[in-house]
Structure formats: C-alpha cells, structure tokens
Write a protein that holds these residues in place. Sequence first.
Motif, mmCIF file in Angstrom:
data_model
loop_
_atom_site.group_PDB
_atom_site.id
_atom_site.type_symbol
_atom_site.label_atom_id
_atom_site.label_comp_id
_atom_site.label_asym_id
_atom_site.label_seq_id
_atom_site.Cartn_x
_atom_site.Cartn_y
_atom_site.Cartn_z
ATOM 1 N N ASP A 1 -5.804 -21.015 -3.386
ATOM 2 C CA ASP A 1 -7.140 -21.574 -3.618
ATOM 3 C C ASP A 1 -8.121 -20.531 -4.115
ATOM 4 N N THR A 2 -8.008 -19.343 -3.541
ATOM 5 C CA THR A 2 -9.048 -18.333 -3.725
ATOM 6 C C THR A 2 -8.418 -17.034 -4.202
ATOM 7 N N PRO A 3 -8.845 -16.516 -5.346
ATOM 8 C CA PRO A 3 -8.370 -15.183 -5.722
ATOM 9 C C PRO A 3 -8.607 -14.206 -4.569
ATOM 10 N N TYR A 4 -7.601 -13.415 -4.297
ATOM 11 C CA TYR A 4 -7.663 -12.466 -3.187
ATOM 12 C C TYR A 4 -8.169 -11.098 -3.656
ATOM 13 N N SER A 5 -8.700 -10.366 -2.732
ATOM 14 C CA SER A 5 -8.872 -8.923 -2.861
ATOM 15 C C SER A 5 -8.319 -8.332 -1.580
ATOM 16 N N PHE A 6 -7.721 -7.153 -1.678
ATOM 17 C CA PHE A 6 -7.129 -6.504 -0.513
ATOM 18 C C PHE A 6 -7.552 -5.049 -0.447
ATOM 19 N N VAL A 7 -7.764 -4.580 0.764
ATOM 20 C CA VAL A 7 -7.833 -3.139 0.992
ATOM 21 C C VAL A 7 -7.133 -2.841 2.299
ATOM 22 N N TRP A 8 -6.114 -2.013 2.219
ATOM 23 C CA TRP A 8 -5.447 -1.524 3.424
ATOM 24 C C TRP A 8 -6.160 -0.255 3.850
ATOM 25 N N MET A 9 -6.630 -0.248 5.075
ATOM 26 C CA MET A 9 -7.483 0.838 5.559
ATOM 27 C C MET A 9 -6.719 1.774 6.481
ATOM 28 N N ASP A 10 -6.814 3.061 6.187
ATOM 29 C CA ASP A 10 -6.329 4.110 7.075
ATOM 30 C C ASP A 10 -7.540 4.611 7.850
ATOM 31 N N LEU A 11 -7.618 4.248 9.124
ATOM 32 C CA LEU A 11 -8.798 4.517 9.943
ATOM 33 C C LEU A 11 -8.612 5.725 10.845
ATOM 34 N N ARG A 12 -7.568 6.524 10.608
ATOM 35 C CA ARG A 12 -7.271 7.612 11.535
ATOM 36 C C ARG A 12 -8.312 8.718 11.491
ATOM 37 N N ALA A 13 -8.786 9.074 10.295
ATOM 38 C CA ALA A 13 -9.702 10.213 10.177
ATOM 39 C C ALA A 13 -11.163 9.811 10.345
ATOM 40 N N GLU A 14 -11.530 8.663 9.804
ATOM 41 C CA GLU A 14 -12.924 8.229 9.858
ATOM 42 C C GLU A 14 -13.004 6.744 9.526
ATOM 43 N N PRO A 15 -14.145 6.115 9.863
ATOM 44 C CA PRO A 15 -14.316 4.695 9.549
ATOM 45 C C PRO A 15 -14.414 4.436 8.044
ATOM 46 N N ILE A 16 -14.296 3.155 7.701
ATOM 47 C CA ILE A 16 -14.425 2.701 6.325
ATOM 48 C C ILE A 16 -15.649 1.786 6.242
ATOM 49 N N ALA B 1 0.788 -1.231 0.000
ATOM 50 C CA ALA B 1 0.000 0.000 0.000
ATOM 51 C C ALA B 1 0.820 1.282 0.000
ATOM 52 N N VAL B 2 2.139 1.189 0.184
ATOM 53 C CA VAL B 2 2.960 2.401 0.285
ATOM 54 C C VAL B 2 3.936 2.530 -0.883
ATOM 55 N N ASP B 3 4.776 1.528 -1.077
ATOM 56 C CA ASP B 3 5.845 1.597 -2.076
ATOM 57 C C ASP B 3 5.337 1.140 -3.435
ATOM 58 N N ARG B 4 5.072 2.096 -4.314
ATOM 59 C CA ARG B 4 4.546 1.774 -5.640
ATOM 60 C C ARG B 4 5.558 1.040 -6.509
ATOM 61 N N ASN B 5 6.809 1.048 -6.100
ATOM 62 C CA ASN B 5 7.856 0.386 -6.883
ATOM 63 C C ASN B 5 8.309 -0.927 -6.252
ATOM 64 N N SER B 6 7.532 -1.464 -5.331
ATOM 65 C CA SER B 6 7.959 -2.658 -4.599
ATOM 66 C C SER B 6 7.892 -3.923 -5.443
ATOM 67 N N GLY B 7 7.130 -3.888 -6.507
ATOM 68 C CA GLY B 7 6.891 -5.093 -7.276
ATOM 69 C C GLY B 7 5.718 -5.889 -6.752
ATOM 70 N N GLN B 8 5.233 -5.548 -5.550
ATOM 71 C CA GLN B 8 4.093 -6.220 -4.935
ATOM 72 C C GLN B 8 2.945 -5.243 -4.643
ATOM 73 N N PHE B 9 3.100 -3.992 -5.084
ATOM 74 C CA PHE B 9 2.123 -2.947 -4.762
ATOM 75 C C PHE B 9 0.735 -3.331 -5.268
#
Length: 480
Positions: A100-115, A65-73
């Motif tokens: 087994d299962t295609p993944y989906s990911f969301v990294w949540m920044d919860l500091r300002a408000e809920p998601i 979620a941070v390093d756009r050049n990580s190769g895993q972003f």
Amino acid sequence: MLTKRELLRTAAMTTITLAATRTVPAFAQASTDRPGFLKAKDVAEAGFIYGLPIVMNYAVMYEYAVDRNSGQFKAPFNQIKNEPNVFTYKDTAIVTPNSDTPYSFVWMDLRAEPIILSVPAVDPKRYYSVMLCDGNTYNYGYIGNRATGSEAGDYMVAGPDWKGVTPPGIKKVFRSSTQFSVAGYRTQLFNADDLDNVKKVQDGYKVQTLSAFLKQPVTTAAAAVDFPKIDKELVKTNFFEFLDFALQFAPVQENEKEMRAKLATIGVGPGKTFNFRDLPLEQKLEIGLGMKEGERKIDEAVASVGKDVNGWRVSSLPGDSAHYNGDWLKRAVAAKAGIYGNDAVEAVYPLTRTDSDGQTLDGSKHTYTLTFAPGQQPPVNAFWSITMYDGKTQLLIENPINRYLINSPMLSGMKTSTDGSLTFYIQNKSPGADKEANWLPAPDGPIYLVMRLYWPKTESPSILPAGEGTWQPPGIKRVS
C-alpha cells in the motif's frame, strides 16, 4: 535467496543423516549438568518459540543492512533507504509485505550513540507513520499522523544502555530494548500519478547520529561486528547459533530471566558456546525434535489466532514489551503471521485462508467474491486495503495486471452495483472485461488474504477492540 517463509518452513528440519555422519569431538559430549533428553527437548522447543522472532529479525537485518550481495540490501546502518515504489512479487525478504505504502527503512546501530530521526511537515490527508521495532520485535514507538501529528519534528532513538542529556528541540525520546533496531516508514501513495509527491515526502526524512545533529565531533565509535551469514540452509541446524549471536545485543529483561536461564542449560547464552555441528547425536536429536515441536505449536496458533469473524481471523497481535508480557508464543505468532506488523491502534489486520463456509481458499479450484454492503466498507481514519498473497510463501504473486491489492483510494476506478454495494472478484483468471476493474488476481493454488485497516476508527462502527468491534469484515463467497 532467503525468504522468511522458507526460513520458517526449514528451521525445524534438522537432518538425522547429517547428525549421524558427523564426527563428534570428545569435548562435545554431554556434561553432567546438562538436562536429560526430554527436558532438553522441552528447552529447545520453548527456546525456538522464544527465539523465532529474534532470528527472523536478524535474517532481515542481515539481508537489508549487512550483506550487500543479498539481492535485498537497502543501506548500511544509520542510513535511510527510501523505496520509491510499493513492494511487488520481486520483494522476498519479508513475508506478507505491505504493498500500500512505499517504504523507507533505516537500520540503526545504537551502541555508540543515539540516532535522530527528523520528519518534514506532511499533508494531514496523506497517511504516514514511522514504526520503531527493536531486535526483540517490540514496537516501542511511533511517529506519524496518528501518534505525533503531521508537523515537522526531530525525535531521538536511544539504545538500552545510553545515559545522556536530551538536547533541546527534541520532541520525544524513544528507547530501544536492543542495540540494533529498525525504523520502518510507511508513506501513503494515492495512485500511480502520486509517486513524485511521495518522493518529496521521503526526501524530507532525515537520519543523523546525535553528534552530527549537534554538529559535534564523534567521541566514541562502536566496535566492528562479524555478523554471521544467515540463509535457509544454515538455519536448519544453526538456529540457536543465530539466536545466541543476537542475544548479545539484547540486554536481558526481567521477564526473560527464566527463559535465558533455561537456554543456558543447552549452551545458549553469554559466551556463545552453542555449536550444533559439534554436538553428539543425542543432543542433535534433542534440538531437532524441540524445534519441530515448537514450529508445530506456532503454526497451530497462527491458524487459530484471534477471533473467527466470517472466516477472517481478527486479532491485535503486535505490540511493545508490555503488550506481550512474556507470552513468547504470542510474539512468535505475530512474527510468523507478518513480522513488523503494526499495533492495533495504528492498523488492524484481518487475515484469512478460508471462505465463509470454512473451506480452504484455492485459486486453482474455485473463484470467489467479496462484497461490501452499502455503507459497510472498513471504518478508518486513513485508508484500507485487501492484499493477495501466495498461500504457501505468503509473498505477493506475479499476475497479468500487476495488481497485488485493492485499496480505498482505488475505488473511484471500480464499479459499484445499483444498490451501492461493492463486489470484488477473487480468482486466478480474468473474470471478463466487464468485471476486470474489480478483479483481485489470485494464485493458481492456495490463497492467503490480508485486510489492512490503517488508523482504524475508535467510535462505532469500529473494528476495535479487534475481533469484538461493531464492524465486521464480510465473508468470502465461493462462486464455482
């Protein structure tokens, strides 16, 4: 590129040469209130065990979620990334990945408000789950067939400090113990022709901030964060700096107060004072020895975790804060055995590195078989699988038939014996054209196998309670 296995293997290898040749400024000399050598070493050891899951999680978050050049972003914070394919040997950010299962990911920044996480209606025959895991690696909630049903719904995820009103229409509120958190989605893929159907389900996963969900203007914004770069080289000496950084987003819980106080005696905690490179040689040695001993204890615990059942280790490692209840070694073992594992009610993971005689599995030396007797396949409400990993890295292996696992949806294409039993051939080279349908390719070296029972049955026969249930995984037999 950083892999979590490399992180684990190098984290404790603090180099004395580097420490000895570094000039130490006068202000970094030991203070009068710092514990003595042996006590400081013990604090570093305990701190490494306590902090390993937190640092591992930070490393994944940084790559995803941070390093756009990580190769895993994957995607920026608060944006979902759907993976339209299952993981392969090219995916290296997470050890022991599920294929087994295609993944989906969301990294949540919860500091300002809920998601707000919104899910579509999903065919009850298709297993899916959304696992919520925070920076402490606590599984603090689930959405999915087992936990909430197959109907559409909106769910709110709030940070530890949020105080507000739950809007109407929200089915459930989940509370993270840290200000950054991840939601990991698993959507069952039945076969290669099923991929478009999985994509349709994934398209129905929606992620919004609370203000966007309410169609209101944003009133507060989270401050920008200067996330420190993390890789396998930096972790060798900067482990406690990364832990120090991550803890500022994790308000102290009651059962952590004693550990946090110990860490403060070596400069880890509020104020972020820890800087390994500026420590005197003696303090570098304290930290290095403590980390090495902590890693040794984790490795030993991983090897003996749970109960030995026919050569498989069966346990119920992952869980929420109450599940660990301050047992930091248990939490570290869960992370190292396979970070982001499910609670036992969602999935149980028998794992092994040995055959039924207790000998180390090695694809360069032997061939093996695994046989399920008639009617003795793993008892599940969803599905089961057996996944092959490289025994050194715990990553999926490249192989000539691009098969990383065998799971129950694949059984229609496999051969059963005349008595109804099912045998798999576990080996590095093909077992021959007549047996290749049942071949699980192995590395040319140490083997690590993980069985996954998704939504295990609770009535007999069952693997639950984990390691004590009436169903047991069969042992792996050495053929040659």
